[in-house]
Write an enzyme that holds these catalytic residues in place. Structure first.
Site, mmCIF file in Angstrom:
data_model
loop_
_atom_site.group_PDB
_atom_site.id
_atom_site.type_symbol
_atom_site.label_atom_id
_atom_site.label_comp_id
_atom_site.label_asym_id
_atom_site.label_seq_id
_atom_site.Cartn_x
_atom_site.Cartn_y
_atom_site.Cartn_z
ATOM 1 C CG ASP A 110 46.061 62.762 35.944
ATOM 2 O OD1 ASP A 110 46.392 62.626 37.148
ATOM 3 O OD2 ASP A 110 46.531 62.408 35.092
ATOM 4 N N GLY B 280 57.717 70.195 40.851
ATOM 5 C CA GLY B 280 57.735 68.901 39.861
ATOM 6 C C GLY B 280 58.951 69.157 38.900
ATOM 7 C CG ASN C 272 45.871 65.224 49.347
ATOM 8 O OD1 ASN C 272 45.423 65.907 50.183
ATOM 9 N ND2 ASN C 272 45.477 63.863 49.161
ATOM 10 C CG HIS D 173 50.479 72.456 32.008
ATOM 11 N ND1 HIS D 173 51.383 73.243 32.475
ATOM 12 C CD2 HIS D 173 50.222 71.423 32.914
ATOM 13 C CE1 HIS D 173 51.583 72.863 33.617
ATOM 14 N NE2 HIS D 173 51.410 71.667 33.806
HETATM 15 P P1 IMP Z 1 49.204 64.020 38.952
HETATM 16 O O1 IMP Z 1 48.357 64.913 38.101
HETATM 17 O O2 IMP Z 1 48.757 63.813 40.284
HETATM 18 O O3 IMP Z 1 49.373 62.503 38.512
HETATM 19 O O4 IMP Z 1 50.813 64.465 38.935
HETATM 20 C C1 IMP Z 1 51.137 65.380 37.974
HETATM 21 C C2 IMP Z 1 52.551 65.113 38.175
HETATM 22 O O5 IMP Z 1 53.122 65.969 36.802
HETATM 23 C C3 IMP Z 1 53.308 66.252 39.038
HETATM 24 O O6 IMP Z 1 53.604 65.678 40.256
HETATM 25 C C4 IMP Z 1 54.603 66.783 38.420
HETATM 26 O O7 IMP Z 1 55.546 65.737 38.493
HETATM 27 C C5 IMP Z 1 54.086 66.799 37.047
HETATM 28 N N1 IMP Z 1 53.675 67.999 36.785
HETATM 29 C C6 IMP Z 1 52.445 68.345 36.325
HETATM 30 N N2 IMP Z 1 52.454 69.841 36.225
HETATM 31 C C7 IMP Z 1 53.191 70.460 36.603
HETATM 32 C C8 IMP Z 1 53.821 71.669 36.457
HETATM 33 O O8 IMP Z 1 53.076 72.591 36.362
HETATM 34 N N3 IMP Z 1 55.128 71.964 37.040
HETATM 35 C C9 IMP Z 1 56.164 70.841 37.156
HETATM 36 N N4 IMP Z 1 55.606 69.398 37.120
HETATM 37 C C10 IMP Z 1 54.392 69.155 36.809
#
Ligand code: IMP
Length: 194
Positions: free
Chosen positions: A68, A148, A9, A175
């Site tokens: 993730d 982020g 989401n 990444h």
């Molecule tokens: P999840 O994969 O839903 O646990 O959340 C990944 C979290 O990592 C995001 O909400 C950001 O806080 C951070 N994150 C992952 N990839 C990025 C990126 O490309 N830019 C900035 N923050 C990132």
């Protein structure tokens, strides 16, 4: 055309991933009628990616992938890492980023890396694709783009943050871009006639 459900989401992720998946019909969670939060209770990217992809595959009976990801800051022993999305205690990008800046105040090693693990559930088999992007955390926010931690992350080889770089540049070195391209290569081979 191949159909794939994207088990997230997170609007930031969706914005980045869609243009990298040309030739694939990408369905969002709302397209399959899934409206709940997907739990991600584990302490590794791999386990959380699998939990998300497996939950949505079971719901939709379609091929699914989940990303993730997070940022690991070396001077903070790898934090926020797998809890990047809610490091401050809430899902709030600004509060999370400010917490990292404040924790780094007296720390000299500001090197960091983003990591993304994509879990693909394809014909009931599970595959993983990983990407890492190294860089450093600057002292104050720069740029409004990305999401982020992007306004405080400068990738190696650049002088500007992911918040300032165009999306096409971010995708070419990020990444997530690296992980998605590995998945795309896999899907190309998978769809060749036998
Ligand atoms: P999840 O994969 O839903 O646990 O959340 C990944 C979290 O990592 C995001 O909400 C950001 O806080 C951070 N994150 C992952 N990839 C990025 C990126 O490309 N830019 C900035 N923050 C990132």
């Amino acid at each position: 055309m191949q159909q794939l459900v994207m088990a997230t989401n997170n609007e930031g992720k969706i914005r980045e991933i869609r243009p990298m998946l040309e030739g694939v019909e990408v369905l969002a969670l709302k397209d399959i009628g899934f409206t709940e939060d997907i739990p991600e209770p584990y302490f590794t990217f791999e386990e959380n990616a699998l939990a998300k992809a497996a939950a949505i595959a079971a719901f939709s009976r379609k091929n699914v992938f989940a990303d993730d990801s997070g940022i690991c800051v070396n001077g903070l022993n790898g934090a926020p890492g797998v809890i990047s999305a809610h490091y401050s205690g809430k899902r709030d990008d600004e509060a999370n980023l400010q917490k990292v800046l404040s924790e780094l105040k007296d720390v000299t090693d500001r090197t960091a890396y983003y990591k993304a693990v994509i879990c693909l559930v394809w014909d009931d088999e599970v595959y993983y694709f990983e990407g890492i992007c190294t860089g450093r955390i600057i002292e104050a926010k720069q740029g409004e783009g990305g999401f982020g931690y992007d306004p405080i992350f400068v990738p190696d080889g650049y002088e500007t943050t992911f918040g300032e770089l165009p999306l096409t540049v971010k995708n070419s070195i990020s990444h997530r871009g690296k992980a998605i391209r590995k998945m795309v290569e896999f899907l190309k081979i998978r769809s060749l006639p036998e």
